[in-house]
Design an enzyme around this catalytic site. Structure first.
Site, PDB file in Angstrom:
ATOM      1  N   SER A 297      38.488  46.627  42.804  1.00 32.63           N
ATOM      2  CA  SER A 297      38.924  48.000  42.714  1.00 32.63           C
ATOM      3  C   SER A 297      40.432  48.195  42.718  1.00 32.63           C
ATOM      4  O   SER A 297      41.083  47.937  41.730  1.00 32.63           O
ATOM      5  CB  SER A 297      38.259  48.805  43.825  1.00 32.63           C
ATOM      6  N   ASP A 308      48.580  43.888  31.812  1.00 31.42           N
ATOM      7  CA  ASP A 308      48.801  44.647  30.577  1.00 31.42           C
ATOM      8  C   ASP A 308      50.285  44.765  30.243  1.00 31.42           C
ATOM      9  O   ASP A 308      50.676  44.725  29.072  1.00 31.42           O
ATOM     10  CB  ASP A 308      48.202  46.052  30.694  1.00 31.42           C
ATOM     11  N   LYS A 322      34.871  46.406  39.959  1.00 32.47           N
ATOM     12  CA  LYS A 322      34.565  47.786  40.344  1.00 32.47           C
ATOM     13  C   LYS A 322      35.612  48.714  39.745  1.00 32.47           C
ATOM     14  O   LYS A 322      36.745  48.762  40.189  1.00 32.47           O
ATOM     15  CB  LYS A 322      34.532  47.958  41.862  1.00 32.47           C
TER      16      LYS A 322
END
Length: 439
Positions: A297, A308, A322
């Site tokens: 999470s 990214d 999650k």
């Protein structure tokens, strides 16, 4: 799988342990559709049959609360109903102190599954591992038991014992572990120097002040390295998540522009976007992030965002996966709903839900055993070998300090044997530094 902290539940705008934020439903809820009358009649009939025919008398309040729990459990593993004591525990959990065993657990096939033991807690000290299945609590089988009931059984007064029966992959047959309950105080951020010029920060979970603690740790590491910090390992292994804003602040400590994370849901105010500020407490140093199957999470937001942005190399094994957001919706009588209201996405638009973050370099846990080597003769052992003044050699390098070299090698070998993944992360940082031009 439902993530629940032992003796504490989740927290406000929460990921993993939950992603939570109170919302004003009156401002965002759509007009309800017509109620299904036939199903409501069936519900009333079932309610009356239970009241009349069940072997023991059941209180109306208990039946209705059970109905609410059932309604929520049928949605997804992370939505549930919080009684006053649960709601209070949730609100306190992000402050970093709770009582219990120090486990993040979920449910799988009717059993309780360990997601991760928290650092420096009875569970970690007893050697519990991610993926362990708990099949008994003392003498009570957990098969078919609700996760909430199992959590309540594992809570208790500090100093009292509980016996867990564990099934573990690779171990023949169940085995028992006795743990002593304790007051769990969690320091969410720890830091140290791995080597003369390389730092290490571990985040155990994302609490309210985690972002500022990471900034303080970065400052201290830069000071210890004499402003010559060459790289950092950010350890998110077995980090179950926590407060969304804290995850955003941690990412912001390493990038100076661009999107960090965004969420999408049906409610207007569940659609959020978080972007970086131009501050850079990391000073642009190379970063390696360690993840594993217990990384969930909020910690997946950090690793996914920095991956990214090509700001960090992700190393380790696939993360938990999650990618949903839970919101705390207060109800009357100090009760609340923890309801999944959105999904979150990394800057490139990736959803982590049921996918996880894939490491750039996969490194599985391993234990290295040094090989015994035969005594070898080098040039320096030969009679009459040529002596060269290294200080005056053409490449300008000085003669290395042999004593310091031996200590460095010894320290490196110890790390390779105790934490192979961390050893590989440090090796990668040193390799990246070698290839960087001197400033």
């Amino acid at each position: 799988m439902h993530l629940t902290r032992l003796a504490r539940l989740s927290a406000p705008v929460i990921l993993g342990m939950s992603l939570t934020a109170p919302l004003a439903l009156a401002e965002t809820a759509k007009e309800p559709a017509g109620l299904p009358l036939e199903e409501l009649r069936t519900f009333g009939e079932v309610f009356e049959r239970i009241k009349r025919a069940y072997v023991h008398e059941v209180d109306d309040k208990e039946l209705l609360e059970n109905a609410i729990r059932g309604m929520l459990s049928g949605l997804d593993p992370h939505s549930n109903y919080l009684k006053p004591e649960d709601f209070e525990e949730l609100q306190e959990s992000t402050q970093g102190e709770f009582g219990g065993l120090g486990l993040e657990v979920g449910s799988e096939n009717g059993f309780i599954k360990v997601v991760t033991p928290l650092d420096d807690t009875p569970a970690a000290q007893a050697g519990l591992k991610p993926q362990d299945l708990i099949i008994k609590l003392d003498d009570t089988p957990v098969k078919g038991m609700s996760l909430q009931k199992a959590v309540e059984m594992m809570r208790g007064k500090p100093g009292t014992d509980i016996r867990l029966t564990i099934v573990r992959d690779g171990v023949e047959g169940p085995f028992e572990v006795t743990l002593t309950r304790d007051l769990i105080r969690i320091t969410s951020v720890k830091h140290r120097m791995l080597d003369e010029h390389y730092g290490y920060i571990r985040i155990t979970q994302f609490q309210v002040h985690t972002g500022e603690e990471v900034e303080k740790s970065l400052l201290k590491l830069h000071e210890k390295a004499g402003s010559k910090l060459r790289g950092l390992v950010l350890d998110l292994r077995n980090n179950p998540g926590g407060v969304l804003q804290a995850a955003v602040e941690v990412v912001d400590a390493f990038i100076t522009e661009g999107l960090i994370v965004y969420t999408e849901g049906r409610l207007n105010n569940s659609e959020l976007r978080f972007s970086a500020t131009d501050r850079d407490p990391s000073l642009g140093i190379p970063v390696v992030i360690l993840i594993n199957e217990g990384t969930a999470s909020a910690s997946e937001i950090v690793s996914g965002a920095l991956q990214d942005h090509r700001r960090a190399v992700i190393m380790g094994t696939q993360s938990f996966g999650k990618g949903s957001v839970q919101t705390i919706l207060p109800l009357a009588s100090e009760r609340a709903l923890k309801l999944t209201t959105a999904l979150y996405f990394t800057p490139s638009g990736r959803s982590i839900q049921a996918q996880g973050v894939s490491p750039d370099i996969e490194v599985r846990p391993a234990r290295l055993t040094p090989l015994e080597t035969k005594l070898q003769v080098t040039e320096a052992d030969l009679d009459g070998h040529l002596e060269v003044d290294q200080k005056n050699s053409t490449d300008g390098t000085a003669t290395p300090d042999k004593k310091q070299d031996k200590r460095s090698v010894s320290k490196k070998e110890d790390l390779a044997q105790t934490d192979y993944q961390l050893f590989e992360a440090l090796s990668l940082l040193k390799g990246l530094h070698i290839l960087q031009p001197e400033k």
